[in-house]
Structures are given as structure tokens and as C-alpha cells.
Scaffold this motif. Sequence first.
Motif, PDB file in Angstrom:
ATOM      1  N   ILE A  86       0.787  -1.231   0.034  1.00  0.00           N
ATOM      2  CA  ILE A  86       0.168   0.084  -0.206  1.00  0.00           C
ATOM      3  C   ILE A  86       0.991   1.187  -0.078  1.00  0.00           C
ATOM      4  O   ILE A  86       1.515   1.409   1.131  1.00  0.00           O
ATOM      5  N   ALA A 101      -5.357   3.737  -2.257  1.00  0.00           N
ATOM      6  CA  ALA A 101      -6.412   2.617  -1.910  1.00  0.00           C
ATOM      7  C   ALA A 101      -7.121   2.857  -0.614  1.00  0.00           C
ATOM      8  O   ALA A 101      -6.550   3.795   0.169  1.00  0.00           O
ATOM      9  N   ASP A 108     -12.626  -5.039   4.303  1.00  0.00           N
ATOM     10  CA  ASP A 108     -11.667  -5.640   3.285  1.00  0.00           C
ATOM     11  C   ASP A 108     -12.458  -6.983   2.335  1.00  0.00           C
ATOM     12  O   ASP A 108     -12.446  -7.957   3.271  1.00  0.00           O
ATOM     13  N   LEU A 121      -1.353  -4.215   8.671  1.00  0.00           N
ATOM     14  CA  LEU A 121      -0.788  -3.047   8.044  1.00  0.00           C
ATOM     15  C   LEU A 121       0.550  -2.387   8.909  1.00  0.00           C
ATOM     16  O   LEU A 121       0.460  -2.230  10.135  1.00  0.00           O
ATOM     17  N   THR A 133      -5.443   6.656   9.332  1.00  0.00           N
ATOM     18  CA  THR A 133      -6.728   5.854   8.847  1.00  0.00           C
ATOM     19  C   THR A 133      -7.686   5.925  10.002  1.00  0.00           C
ATOM     20  O   THR A 133      -7.340   5.941  11.076  1.00  0.00           O
ATOM     21  N   TRP A 249      -6.508  -5.169  12.280  1.00  0.00           N
ATOM     22  CA  TRP A 249      -8.155  -4.752  12.441  1.00  0.00           C
ATOM     23  C   TRP A 249      -8.813  -6.001  12.230  1.00  0.00           C
ATOM     24  O   TRP A 249      -8.351  -6.737  11.154  1.00  0.00           O
ATOM     25  N   HIS A 256     -13.470   0.700   7.631  1.00  0.00           N
ATOM     26  CA  HIS A 256     -12.443   1.638   7.754  1.00  0.00           C
ATOM     27  C   HIS A 256     -12.072   2.708   6.450  1.00  0.00           C
ATOM     28  O   HIS A 256     -12.668   2.033   5.489  1.00  0.00           O
ATOM     29  N   ALA A 258      -9.036   5.254   4.476  1.00  0.00           N
ATOM     30  CA  ALA A 258      -7.560   5.907   4.353  1.00  0.00           C
ATOM     31  C   ALA A 258      -8.152   7.330   4.111  1.00  0.00           C
ATOM     32  O   ALA A 258      -8.707   7.556   3.041  1.00  0.00           O
TER      33      ALA A 258
HETATM   34  C1  SIN Z   1      -6.828  -0.268   3.378  1.00  0.00           C
HETATM   35  O1  SIN Z   1      -7.740   0.261   3.196  1.00  0.00           O
HETATM   36  O2  SIN Z   1      -6.376  -1.425   3.489  1.00  0.00           O
HETATM   37  C2  SIN Z   1      -5.532   0.547   3.550  1.00  0.00           C
HETATM   38  C3  SIN Z   1      -5.482   1.710   4.800  1.00  0.00           C
HETATM   39  C4  SIN Z   1      -4.759   2.675   4.566  1.00  0.00           C
HETATM   40  O3  SIN Z   1      -3.721   2.716   3.525  1.00  0.00           O
HETATM   41  O4  SIN Z   1      -4.413   3.557   5.670  1.00  0.00           O
END
Ligand code: SIN
Length: 310
Positions: A86, A101, A108, A121, A133, A249, A256, A258
Motif C-alpha cells: 500500500i 487505496a 476488506d 498494516l 486511517t 484490525w 475503515h 484511508a
Molecule cells: C486499506 O484500506 O487497506 C488501506 C488503509 C490505509 O492505507 O490507511
Amino acid sequence: MSGITVTPVGYALGAEVTGIDLAQPMSREDAQAVLDAWHRHLILVFPDQHITPEQQIAFSRHFGELDQHESQPFNRHPDHDEMMLITNKLVRGKPSQTKTAGQNWHTDLSYTIRPAKGTTLYCLEKPSVGGDTLFANMYLAYETLSDKMRQFLDGLEGVHDASLVASLDKRDPALTAEFKRLNPLVIHPAVRTHPGTGRRALYVNQRVRNFLGMSEGESRAIIDYLCDYAVQPRFVYRHRWRLNDMIMWDNRCLTHLAVGDYDPAEPRHMLRTSFLGEYVGRLLNPGDAATAAAPAQARDLAVALSNAHD
Ligand code: SIN
């Protein structure tokens, strides 16, 4: 006995875990303590970790079978199918496919029949400010709705659409076409029971196109209402990244996003793994009445919500 310390960092969700070095093999006691903390807090932050991709993969394997990214032809790690980059940096000399992304609320792999149970992550580079995030607690979203609304949602199924992934138009067109081909529409319950906690959580997000048996128009007002409702500030934890944070997570009970609030000239570089959960979804069959006339009750609710937004 486990030596980890778990300190909440948000009221709705989020805890920091210290007293563990993820570069070392994890003991059974620590793995159980991490799992318990994860179930309680939904997102865990492990600060100041210095780990290799192999160590991140080994840690992730404690919690489930790892996704090999067969449904996502974007930025797979050159040496590890289980890992995705990412990043906004060049990848093999080409613009990254994941630099924007995750910039809408999602959970997810919900566009597959076996979505990710959890995600890790790991932050290797971060912008000087921003690049945060956000995470929202979908148990609380569900539990605080009215009884009537919960009853209504309990019988619903959402049609999840990979083409609603944010900013696909900024990715390579051939890879994006392949991504859509690999991921036909799938159906998931609008509310899921978490197998580890027994709690029910809302499973509706910005990648849901409509509810089964309802038209897109009827569904839209309800989806928009739920997406707004679920991410109100009292349900949200904002993660402000520090270098070498590793986070983990639970996609079954949170959503979630970003934020994308940073200077794109500065590098933001993360390594991600996803571990797979239950087969909760099914492919949308031509026989499924995705757009059939909705029950009168659903139609009334859609109209009421749409008026409430005027
Ligand atoms: C994601 O949605 O998996 C990425 C989250 C991020 O890059 O903060």
C-alpha cells in the motif's frame, strides 16, 4: 502467562499493545492474549516494531489462512504473494496502483465470498503530517439503531460490488478490468454475527450497491443513511501513524477509510497482509431478484429516509 500490556486508545475501539516483539516467534500465551484483546478492542496497535515481511507474515498466520491476493491484481509484493504494497512510491518503476487505496469506507474483500477476517498494516514510511486511517465500530452502529430498524436489517442481504472500490479510475485500466472480471457481484447478510464474540455487527458499507429484492433507488437512501450513521465521531478511532507501527484490525465488526490527507509528494509506504475468515457470501445468481419489487415495508422506509435527507 502472557507478558503483553493492552491499553485502550479510543473509547469506541482501539488499543495499544506493548510488551511483545513481533520479530520474535509468538508464544501460544501471547497469541491467545492478542486474540482476546483484538476481540475486545477491534483494532490493535503494536508500536515501534522492527520486522521483516517474513515476520509480518508469520505473525499474521497465527490468526488465519492468508489471502494470496488472487482477487486483487494490484501491487502484490515481489517476493510474497501473501503481501500487498500500500504505497504511493513507484512499484517496479511504474506508478503505484494503491496510492489512493481504501479512500472510502469499506471492510476488506467484502466483494468476495470469503472476505478477510483481519488485516495487518505495517508502516515503513509516512508523510510528515496526515495519511491517517479511520476505523468505525460496526457493533455499536448496529446496537444503537432502533429495534424496528434492526429487525428490518436482520432480514436483508447486501449486493457487494467490486466496482465501488474507491478511485479505480486512477488505476491501470487493464488491471482494473481484470479486477472487475475476477470479482463478480456477491451477496452478504446486512448484519453478521461475529463468531469470536457472538455480537452482531452491521455489514453495510460504501461498496454495497443495493439490497437483494430491492432496487438501487430504494436501497440507496438506506445504504447512505447507514453509512453516515455508522461513522459518526463517537464510533470512530483515528489512527495517526508513527513509523514502525504495526496494526491489526477486524473486518467483521469495523469499517475503515484511508483519509488521504497528506502531501502526495511525500512517501507513504505500508505492507499489508489479510487473513481469511468464514465463507459468508455467495455469488449473485441471475435468478436472484436483485432489483425485484421491494416489500411495501422496505419501500416505505426508503421513502421516509430519503425525505429525511431533503
Ligand atoms: C486499506 O484500506 O487497506 C488501506 C488503509 C490505509 O492505507 O490507511
